[in-house]
Design a protein around this motif. Structure first.
Motif, PDB file in Angstrom:
ATOM      1  N   TRP A  95       0.852  -1.182   0.000  1.00 48.38           N
ATOM      2  CA  TRP A  95       0.000   0.000   0.000  1.00 48.38           C
ATOM      3  C   TRP A  95       0.892   1.238   0.000  1.00 48.38           C
ATOM      4  N   LEU A 125      -2.282   1.827  -4.077  1.00 47.63           N
ATOM      5  CA  LEU A 125      -1.367   0.688  -4.161  1.00 47.63           C
ATOM      6  C   LEU A 125      -0.086   1.051  -4.898  1.00 47.63           C
ATOM      7  N   THR A 175     -12.207   2.976  -7.656  1.00 50.17           N
ATOM      8  CA  THR A 175     -11.431   3.852  -6.758  1.00 50.17           C
ATOM      9  C   THR A 175     -11.478   5.305  -7.192  1.00 50.17           C
ATOM     10  N   THR A 216     -14.590   2.751  -1.242  1.00 49.10           N
ATOM     11  CA  THR A 216     -13.731   1.580  -1.482  1.00 49.10           C
ATOM     12  C   THR A 216     -13.025   1.117  -0.216  1.00 49.10           C
ATOM     13  N   HIS A 247     -10.103  -1.339   1.458  1.00 50.78           N
ATOM     14  CA  HIS A 247      -8.821  -2.004   1.126  1.00 50.78           C
ATOM     15  C   HIS A 247      -8.661  -3.265   1.960  1.00 50.78           C
ATOM     16  N   SER A 268      -5.767  -6.828   2.360  1.00 52.77           N
ATOM     17  CA  SER A 268      -4.547  -7.449   1.822  1.00 52.77           C
ATOM     18  C   SER A 268      -4.115  -8.632   2.687  1.00 52.77           C
ATOM     19  N   PHE A 307      -4.222  -8.597  -2.681  1.00 50.00           N
ATOM     20  CA  PHE A 307      -4.594  -7.185  -2.527  1.00 50.00           C
ATOM     21  C   PHE A 307      -5.993  -7.030  -3.107  1.00 50.00           C
ATOM     22  N   LEU A 351      -9.535  -4.463  -3.602  1.00 49.59           N
ATOM     23  CA  LEU A 351     -10.218  -3.165  -3.544  1.00 49.59           C
ATOM     24  C   LEU A 351     -11.701  -3.459  -3.754  1.00 49.59           C
TER      25      LEU A 351
END
Lengths: 370, 370, 370
Positions: B35, B129, B151, B158, B160, B162, B285, B287
């Motif tokens: 990120w 990202l 995004t 949005t 995030h 990961s 990852f 979104l």
């Protein structure tokens, strides 16, 4: 001790003899894999035999069944699934498998197109244990089921134990068979000395008989409670007159103690079940039956002491066999120099009855089980 | 479900087809590796792509750059060093490397004698990202950069995420694509059933469309908050009319939900980035863009519930794909019996677009970067 | 820095030169393996040299002895046993071995039938350390014993340390020899710069001399306490005039500091002893002798500060050499690009004096020790 056979003097270096720690357990026997109480109704539990994953499934109604523990679809354990009537349903996409391993349902597929199922294993319950037959299912019908100590004899009370030990199962057999290792238990037992009385053997068994002589130290409480105090006329302790008989009857091992009249007072049955593919981890299952003393309830009073005592002894054995395995891992082969004939013969028995490591301990799951 | 191609029935055993879990990620794409907020000004952070160590360096002034993360002198990570102007200086002997990877300074050596530098990687930042291009740098100029959910669309909010998952990236693609796995989420979602509506495919993508039918259980709160409550005239719940479209467009994956009018209400973009050389650990990852409801602030109220809900779902998926990897590790090859045509085609796509494992995923650091 | 020999420019890729991290320690030297205080009377302690297990046994009466640490019977460590007069008795079946390794007693076997014993190792104690000679015992008589800093000089006080480091021993030699790595210690030492003054070398040693210049930051307290404060007439700090001499005299390493009159003020002796078979773990032993200041007791006051300071420095070195080893493990070979001639020559010395990895570092235990 003069029976050492020169022909066996250099066992480890003989090319014809496989390394004992590379001899796999023979799968064509009944092996305990769990306690019955561990698999409750409507539940499934995953175990392994020599790296083969096995799902034990107990429906709400009807007996336990045992399946190869990988859904054929995506190989996740069926034992992570749910019990659904007489089937186990995989937790991922809900495929269901019956008692025989046949695929009964795929929720998103027509009945006519069901895929292959998984292998099932013969299963039996006795003495509080669940046994499976990991080898050729045909043989399960004829291979004798073991006698489990005195679990069916009300004159005895039976203790369960199931420690996991990080060593090849053969170290366990050797440890118990060679009673000259009492030096290891000097802190628990004081100084006692084994006297070898004789042996017996056959194609699939070997048996050694010992008596014990206290050469110093105090008799432990647990021992005294079970066998009574041994004193001679002058108040000095006397030689113990019990006979301890240790027998490996492949693949099981027993230790039986008889009193001076030849009556059985203690009966231990043990099985050493390989957990991993390389068989360097052993799940032991033990049933220790002790004759109830004439005084009612005394057995219940001494039970915790007996448990504590046997556990202490066992932990010393566990430590030492794990050191043996660690040495084998480092050295890479069996370099033992065995001088005790009964142990040499035990080693030959274990090689003879086991399977060389390149022989698959159990067949691959079948394509279309009935 | 009657489209099962017999030609593909035994994919895993076909010698021509490589084992899917030995197909490496194709490095000639833009992959997220961190990120943006994780690499602060004046700092350097080490990441890996398929075992290749990469140092992300953000000078106080000017954009981020990315270098092979081993000092050529003694191979220690440059990401352990300090940022010094437009260079990163190795923590051990203080060698400094510029944006292009060129060695700029060795404190105890004349400028004329400076040694070779390290490889640099094309780097881009978008959607919060940091992306690198681990493959052929020439291709970085032409390979399209992905669209990152919504995004850049203010009508959406949005999220995030990961998570790191201990499995080959291909399990992640299969998991999301096969919506028949709702059985796995029965505790979170109740009983819902996927209906396959159709598919679309091309050289580098495959897409499946589903609708869902509730066959039992309660609609979860998070689902209700996003999609509204579905009841028919008699107060009974109705079939959901949203369409869920899952698309693997190599190497990315998206899941889009449209409402009954065909308007986008949720848009998930995900990348599965191999961490280790064997690509058995995946850094995901994701979104997740959700259309803001008409009621202002409602999105902020439901946000934590949505986060909790998606996290619960995800943890179930993580557990199951890690079980799949564990089974692969034990068995040693892919033994899946796939019956769902869309998943079979996905597997072909992943083989076609990926690299066989013996192809190096990225070249060795170069001798003299410009 | 203009002495870089082109012939050495690509050392790692030259087929004739073995990978430095695969060069084993030469066993034909005296190596410290424990502190004397760690092996109390009547006790036995197990250590390893390059994976060879060695039992150090200290009887109540008489000197220490050292045996191969596996009972020949079942390979369990003798160091788990008990000291019994001038023997060590295996904890398992009670076999006893004397100072020479000969088997003295098997409790259940006649004296005429005793089995083979185990190998013994030459052993010496000095400077608070126990040394063994793991190689050819014949050479132990002639191979010189090292001078251990100033342990026998009352004008010095000596600190002991023995950190274990997860790297090949050669990284330790290179780390100390290359004083250009002061950048690593910038947080502890401030900005100082090494000036290379010259070198000396022979068949089995190499020596580098440096002085240091402070180019920024503050002089640390511990440094100031030992060397005094350096200021010029204007109150500015002056170049330090001490000379630091680092010498690898195979297999040991020393660092000596002399003051501006050439008098020794600090003397460090270190040995890097491989623990495991692959020699990727190093047990360091260090003796750091510091000249006692003229003020009595001052040394005792500064001792903890000195300890803390050297420990901080050392931890940084430990971290960095472990990173070097980790890189080697990942890359699979030594890819260092060394530009500093003294380090190149050190590397040649270590290859020349060590043993290629396929040469056994010590013979197998003998059949019948005298």
């Amino acid at each position: 001790m003069n029976q050492i056979s020169p022909a066996l003097a250099d066992t480890a270096s003989e090319a014809r003899q496989p390394d004992l720690r590379r001899v796999n357990s023979n799968p064509d026997f009944w092996y305990p894999v769990a306690w019955s109480s561990d698999v409750r109704k409507g539940k499934t539990v995953g175990v392994t035999f020599a790296g083969i994953p096995i799902a034990l499934v107990r429906p709400e109604e009807g007996g336990l069944f045992a399946l190869y523990d990988r859904c054929p679809h995506r190989q996740v354990p069926l034992s992570q699934g749910i019990v659904n009537g007489q089937t186990v349903r995989c937790c991922y996409h809900g495929w269901a498998f019956g008692r025989s391993g046949r695929c009964i349902d795929v929720p998103y597929l027509g009945k006519g197109k069901l895929p292959n199922g998984v292998r099932s294993y013969p299963v039996r319950e006795a003495g509080g244990l669940i046994f499976v037959f990991p080898g050729d299912p045909e043989k399960a019908k004829t291979v004798p089921f073991p006698k489990l100590a005195q679990t069916d004899n009300p004159a005895f009370k039976t203790r369960h134990f199931s420690p996991r030990v990080n060593c090849h199962y053969t170290f366990m057999h050797e440890n118990l068979m060679d009673m000259n290792h009492q030096f290891l238990h000097r802190r628990q037992m004081g100084q006692i000395k084994a006297r070898f009385l004789g042996q017996d053997r056959g194609e699939d068994f070997i048996e050694a008989r010992y008596s014990f002589m206290r050469s110093g130290g105090q008799q432990p409480l647990a021992e005294r409670l079970i066998f009574g105090k041994h004193k001679d006329l002058n108040g000095r302790e006397q030689p113990v007159e019990e006979v301890v008989t240790i027998r490996t009857e492949y693949p099981y091992q027993t230790l039986r103690i008889t009193d001076k009249d030849g009556d059985l007072i203690m009966d231990l049955w043990a099985a050493y079940v390989p957990v991993d593919k390389d068989q360097r981890v052993t799940q032991s299952f033990g049933l220790l039956s002790v004759l109830r003393p004439k005084t009612p309830l005394l057995i219940d009073v001494i039970w915790p002491v007996l448990g504590w005592f046997t556990n202490r002894i066992f932990l010393e054995d566990k430590d030492i066999v794990e050191m043996e395995q660690a040495a084998w891992n480092e050295v890479g082969y069996d370099r033992n120099v065995e001088i005790f004939p009964i142990v040499r013969e035990l080693r030959e028995l274990l090689v003879r009855c086991g399977c060389p490591q390149d022989v698959k301990p159990a067949p691959e799951p079948e394509k279309k089980p009935a």
